[in-house]
Every structure is written in structure tokens, then in C-alpha cells.
Motif scaffolding. Structure first.
Motif, PDB file in Angstrom:
ATOM      1  N   ALA A  76      -3.252  -1.926  21.263  1.00 44.68           N
ATOM      2  CA  ALA A  76      -4.525  -2.334  20.668  1.00 44.68           C
ATOM      3  C   ALA A  76      -4.524  -2.059  19.162  1.00 44.68           C
ATOM      4  N   ASP A  77      -3.964  -0.915  18.753  1.00 46.54           N
ATOM      5  CA  ASP A  77      -3.861  -0.613  17.321  1.00 46.54           C
ATOM      6  C   ASP A  77      -2.979  -1.626  16.608  1.00 46.54           C
ATOM      7  N   ARG A  78      -1.876  -1.971  17.214  1.00 42.09           N
ATOM      8  CA  ARG A  78      -0.969  -2.959  16.605  1.00 42.09           C
ATOM      9  C   ARG A  78      -1.653  -4.306  16.440  1.00 42.09           C
ATOM     10  N   ARG A  79      -2.382  -4.706  17.465  1.00 43.24           N
ATOM     11  CA  ARG A  79      -3.075  -6.003  17.391  1.00 43.24           C
ATOM     12  C   ARG A  79      -4.146  -6.000  16.304  1.00 43.24           C
ATOM     13  N   SER A  80      -4.914  -4.940  16.224  1.00 44.64           N
ATOM     14  CA  SER A  80      -5.963  -4.901  15.196  1.00 44.64           C
ATOM     15  C   SER A  80      -5.350  -4.830  13.798  1.00 44.64           C
ATOM     16  N   LEU A  81      -4.234  -4.121  13.667  1.00 44.84           N
ATOM     17  CA  LEU A  81      -3.529  -4.063  12.392  1.00 44.84           C
ATOM     18  C   LEU A  81      -3.024  -5.449  11.984  1.00 44.84           C
ATOM     19  N   LEU A  82      -2.466  -6.195  12.929  1.00 45.28           N
ATOM     20  CA  LEU A  82      -1.984  -7.541  12.651  1.00 45.28           C
ATOM     21  C   LEU A  82      -3.136  -8.468  12.293  1.00 45.28           C
ATOM     22  N   ARG A  83      -4.261  -8.356  13.015  1.00 50.59           N
ATOM     23  CA  ARG A  83      -5.437  -9.187  12.695  1.00 50.59           C
ATOM     24  C   ARG A  83      -5.934  -8.902  11.290  1.00 50.59           C
ATOM     25  N   ALA A  84      -6.007  -7.624  10.933  1.00 42.19           N
ATOM     26  CA  ALA A  84      -6.471  -7.265   9.588  1.00 42.19           C
ATOM     27  C   ALA A  84      -5.517  -7.796   8.521  1.00 42.19           C
ATOM     28  N   ALA A  85      -4.221  -7.706   8.776  1.00 42.58           N
ATOM     29  CA  ALA A  85      -3.241  -8.214   7.817  1.00 42.58           C
ATOM     30  C   ALA A  85      -3.332  -9.726   7.705  1.00 42.58           C
ATOM     31  N   LYS A 143      -6.031 -11.553   8.269  1.00 39.40           N
ATOM     32  CA  LYS A 143      -7.276 -11.861   7.570  1.00 39.40           C
ATOM     33  C   LYS A 143      -7.088 -11.738   6.062  1.00 39.40           C
ATOM     34  N   GLY A 144      -6.469 -10.651   5.631  1.00 40.08           N
ATOM     35  CA  GLY A 144      -6.222 -10.451   4.205  1.00 40.08           C
ATOM     36  C   GLY A 144      -5.306 -11.510   3.644  1.00 40.08           C
ATOM     37  N   ARG A 202      -7.266 -14.807   3.321  1.00 34.24           N
ATOM     38  CA  ARG A 202      -8.265 -14.725   2.273  1.00 34.24           C
ATOM     39  C   ARG A 202      -7.628 -14.969   0.906  1.00 34.24           C
ATOM     40  N   SER A 203      -6.434 -14.397   0.704  1.00 36.55           N
ATOM     41  CA  SER A 203      -5.810 -14.503  -0.610  1.00 36.55           C
ATOM     42  C   SER A 203      -5.078 -15.816  -0.826  1.00 36.55           C
ATOM     43  N   THR A 204      -4.568 -16.435   0.221  1.00 36.94           N
ATOM     44  CA  THR A 204      -3.758 -17.647   0.035  1.00 36.94           C
ATOM     45  C   THR A 204      -4.302 -18.843   0.788  1.00 36.94           C
ATOM     46  N   GLY A 205      -5.476 -18.761   1.346  1.00 37.08           N
ATOM     47  CA  GLY A 205      -5.955 -19.845   2.199  1.00 37.08           C
ATOM     48  C   GLY A 205      -5.275 -19.736   3.546  1.00 37.08           C
ATOM     49  N   LYS A 206      -5.414 -20.757   4.369  1.00 36.43           N
ATOM     50  CA  LYS A 206      -4.776 -20.706   5.690  1.00 36.43           C
ATOM     51  C   LYS A 206      -3.276 -20.732   5.492  1.00 36.43           C
TER      52      LYS A 206
END
Length: 163
Positions: A93-102, A104-105, A108-112
């Protein structure tokens, strides 16, 4: 005749004891059908057709019904649980949330980015067509996006202020 039928049964069963059981089953079936036995030259082909059909039925039954294994009740508690434990689930679960956060960032910075298409399992052909880029350009962007994603995951996993 008995040896030939046993050899046929053995070729299907692959085990001597199972072949004996199968041969006996074939002979029982032949005995039950004795009123329908063809005469003359037709008998031998018919006999082997019956034996072959019984052998195929045997294989079907064996593949559908697995033999039960006797297990003592004391041993049942000692059997390993194949499901991941609470710790493994928490780590995943930690790995998945870490990947989702990465991700998202990164978006946000480069578009899709190409990294999201890569992470969802799209093939390069499908992804580059949907992005409108040529394949070589898409592969280059996807490679850079994977590197960027890996760097973001590492940065997020270290926490603020760690290097």
C-alpha cells in the motif's frame, strides 16, 4: 489380447496400477456390451475403439477430479498461508501511494506524461498513436519519463531534507 489392451491402457494412464484399473474397467465395459459385439473382421477395431474411448474418459475424469490428499487436523494449522501478511500488505500500500504521488507530480509538471501510459501497460504502438507523436519521439519521451518517475519515487521515499 489382454496384453494389448493393458498396453493401450498403460499408454493413456502412464502408471502401472492406474493402467490395471483402466484395463479392468475396459474389460467390464466389453463384457457389458457382449450382446453388441460385431462379428468377424469388425470385432478387433471395435474392441480397440471401445478401449480408446474408455481411456479418454479416464483421462477426463482424472483431470477434473484431483485425488484428495489426507491431511491430519494437526497439520492443517501448520500449512503456510499463501495470502500476503499484514506487513506485506502495508508495504505494498505504501509503494502504491508513493507511485501515485510521484505520478501526480510528474503529470502536474509535464502534462499527461508517457510514464502514465507506460505504467498502465499500454504498448508503445498504442501509446504513441494516442499521443500523436512519432514512435521514436514517444519512446524517447517515455524513457525520460520513466527516469523522472524513478527519481521522484526515490525523492518521495527519502522524505524531506534527506539526500
Amino acid at each position: 489380447m489382454q496384453g494389448r489392451l493393458f498396453a493401450l491402457a498403460y499408454s493413456y494412464a502412464g502408471d502401472r496400477e492406474d493402467a490395471r484399473d483402466l484395463a479392468q474397467e475396459i474389460f467390464v465395459r466389453l463384457f457389458e456390451a457382449r450382446s453388441h459385439w460385431p462379428s468377424g473382421d469388425e470385432f478387433l477395431p471395435w474392441l480397440f475403439r471401445v478401449a480408446r474411448n474408455r481411456s479418454v474418459d479416464y483421462l477426463r475424469r482424472r483431470s477434473v477430479r484431483r485425488p484428495a490428499v489426507a491431511v491430519d487436523e494437526a497439520e492443517i494449522g501448520e500449512l503456510p498461508d499463501s495470502a500476503p501478511g499484514a506487513e506485506a500488505q502495508a508495504i505494498e500500500a505504501d509503494r502504491r501511494s508513493l507511485l501515485r504521488a510521484a505520478l501526480k507530480g510528474s503529470q502536474r509538471s509535464t502534462g499527461k506524461s508517457s510514464s502514465s501510459a507506460t505504467c498502465t501497460g499500454w504498448t508503445s504502438g498504442r501509446s504513441h498513436r494516442s499521443s500523436g507523436f512519432r514512435l521514436a519521439r514517444w519512446k524517447s519521451r517515455a524513457s525520460r519519463a520513466r527516469v523522472e518517475l524513478a527519481e521522484r519515487v526515490l525523492a518521495l521515499s527519502r522524505g524531506p531534507g534527506e539526500t
